[in-house]
Write a protein that holds these residues in place. Sequence first.
Motif, short mmCIF file in Angstrom:
data_model
loop_
_atom_site.label_atom_id
_atom_site.label_comp_id
_atom_site.label_asym_id
_atom_site.label_seq_id
_atom_site.Cartn_x
_atom_site.Cartn_y
_atom_site.Cartn_z
N VAL A 211 0.84 -1.19 0.00
CA VAL A 211 0.00 0.00 0.00
C VAL A 211 0.87 1.24 0.00
O VAL A 211 1.96 1.27 0.60
CB VAL A 211 -0.94 0.00 1.23
N THR A 212 0.42 2.29 -0.70
CA THR A 212 1.07 3.59 -0.65
C THR A 212 0.64 4.30 0.63
O THR A 212 -0.56 4.45 0.89
CB THR A 212 0.69 4.45 -1.88
N ARG A 213 1.62 4.71 1.43
CA ARG A 213 1.31 5.22 2.77
C ARG A 213 0.49 6.50 2.72
O ARG A 213 -0.42 6.70 3.53
CB ARG A 213 2.61 5.44 3.56
N TYR A 214 0.81 7.40 1.77
CA TYR A 214 0.06 8.65 1.65
C TYR A 214 -0.61 8.70 0.28
O TYR A 214 0.07 8.69 -0.75
CB TYR A 214 0.97 9.86 1.85
N GLN A 215 -1.92 8.74 0.26
CA GLN A 215 -2.67 8.75 -0.99
C GLN A 215 -3.45 10.06 -1.07
O GLN A 215 -4.28 10.36 -0.20
CB GLN A 215 -3.61 7.55 -1.06
N TYR A 216 -3.14 10.86 -2.11
CA TYR A 216 -3.67 12.21 -2.21
C TYR A 216 -4.95 12.26 -3.04
O TYR A 216 -5.13 11.51 -4.00
CB TYR A 216 -2.62 13.13 -2.84
N GLY B 35 0.33 27.08 -8.86
CA GLY B 35 -0.12 26.21 -9.93
C GLY B 35 0.05 26.87 -11.29
O GLY B 35 0.75 27.87 -11.43
N THR B 36 -0.57 26.29 -12.30
CA THR B 36 -0.52 26.82 -13.65
C THR B 36 -1.95 26.93 -14.20
O THR B 36 -2.87 26.29 -13.70
CB THR B 36 0.31 25.93 -14.59
N TYR B 37 -2.08 27.76 -15.26
CA TYR B 37 -3.40 27.97 -15.86
C TYR B 37 -3.58 27.10 -17.10
O TYR B 37 -2.64 26.82 -17.83
CB TYR B 37 -3.55 29.43 -16.28
N SER B 38 -4.82 26.71 -17.33
CA SER B 38 -5.24 26.17 -18.61
C SER B 38 -6.46 26.98 -19.05
O SER B 38 -7.21 27.49 -18.21
CB SER B 38 -5.56 24.68 -18.53
N TRP B 39 -6.66 27.09 -20.38
CA TRP B 39 -7.67 27.99 -20.92
C TRP B 39 -8.68 27.24 -21.77
O TRP B 39 -8.36 26.24 -22.40
CB TRP B 39 -7.02 29.07 -21.76
N SER B 40 -9.89 27.77 -21.81
CA SER B 40 -10.92 27.26 -22.71
C SER B 40 -11.81 28.41 -23.15
O SER B 40 -12.40 29.10 -22.31
CB SER B 40 -11.76 26.18 -22.03
N PRO B 41 -11.92 28.63 -24.47
CA PRO B 41 -11.05 28.11 -25.54
C PRO B 41 -9.66 28.72 -25.43
O PRO B 41 -9.49 29.82 -24.89
CB PRO B 41 -11.76 28.55 -26.82
N LYS C 96 -0.17 18.10 -6.30
CA LYS C 96 0.50 17.69 -5.06
C LYS C 96 0.33 16.19 -4.89
O LYS C 96 -0.77 15.66 -5.03
CB LYS C 96 -0.10 18.43 -3.86
N GLY C 97 1.43 15.53 -4.63
CA GLY C 97 1.39 14.08 -4.44
C GLY C 97 0.93 13.34 -5.67
O GLY C 97 0.32 12.28 -5.56
N GLY C 98 1.20 13.92 -6.85
CA GLY C 98 0.79 13.29 -8.10
C GLY C 98 -0.65 13.50 -8.47
O GLY C 98 -1.12 12.98 -9.49
N VAL C 99 -1.38 14.27 -7.66
CA VAL C 99 -2.80 14.54 -7.93
C VAL C 99 -2.97 16.03 -8.21
O VAL C 99 -2.46 16.87 -7.47
CB VAL C 99 -3.68 14.12 -6.74
N THR C 100 -3.68 16.35 -9.29
CA THR C 100 -3.92 17.74 -9.67
C THR C 100 -5.33 18.16 -9.28
O THR C 100 -6.31 17.53 -9.68
CB THR C 100 -3.73 17.94 -11.18
N CYS C 101 -5.40 19.23 -8.47
CA CYS C 101 -6.69 19.80 -8.08
C CYS C 101 -6.89 21.10 -8.86
O CYS C 101 -5.94 21.87 -9.05
CB CYS C 101 -6.73 20.07 -6.58
N SER C 102 -8.12 21.33 -9.30
CA SER C 102 -8.38 22.44 -10.21
C SER C 102 -9.61 23.23 -9.80
O SER C 102 -10.56 22.67 -9.23
CB SER C 102 -8.58 21.92 -11.64
N THR C 103 -9.57 24.54 -10.11
CA THR C 103 -10.73 25.41 -9.93
C THR C 103 -10.82 26.33 -11.14
O THR C 103 -9.81 26.89 -11.58
CB THR C 103 -10.60 26.26 -8.65
N THR C 104 -12.02 26.48 -11.68
CA THR C 104 -12.22 27.24 -12.91
C THR C 104 -12.85 28.60 -12.60
O THR C 104 -13.74 28.71 -11.74
CB THR C 104 -13.11 26.46 -13.89
N SER C 105 -12.41 29.61 -13.32
CA SER C 105 -12.92 30.97 -13.16
C SER C 105 -14.36 31.08 -13.66
O SER C 105 -14.88 30.18 -14.33
CB SER C 105 -12.06 31.95 -13.96
#
Length: 208
Positions: A3-8, A103-109, A145-154
Amino acid sequence: PTVTRYQYVCKGSSFSMAATCTAPSVAKWYTNSAATVPVTFPITANASKWYYVKCENGTCKSNAVAAAMMVSSNPPKPYIKPSSKTICSGTQTILRAYGCYGGTYSWSPAGTISGSKNYINTIAPINTGVDPIIINYTATCNVTKGGVTCSTTSLPVPITINPAPSGSATFTVDDDLLCYGEIATLTVSGCTGTVVFKNSAGTTISTI
């Protein structure tokens, strides 16, 4: 169990803890170290918590191994500032995003992306119709963080694209040689937009 001790996981996400057992044993998870209170996944991840897993095959059970579900807060909602909210077809406007920390931004479109953390989106949308159109643009803040990406959109930012004038405008004058005080009529045809007259200096005029 392996098992992975810390799972994000991102806050508010549906999540299942993972562990590997040698067949035919299966992994069973518990909420307490004594492994007497079982837990059923998936669950909604709201707060970080320790869980305990055993490999079980009937009445044969391994020792419990601890693993933590690490809940990462979602990043704050970014916001967008456009250089212009109304443009002509094919004309550039620049969208800049702010508020994404770590973090970094991504755009649509997405248009042409540049700048630190991809915070600039240069766009030049085309409107081939005869009426204005509106395109909504959003920027998403992505924090890993910990290989997991959390996102929030404007919130979406609407950009109005006016159509380019179409057709071939024809200019005529009923008399190109006037005496002082005489009146000539200037006519423009074939223009789908608003006709604007300018003199040789480039100044907009209404009378001659």
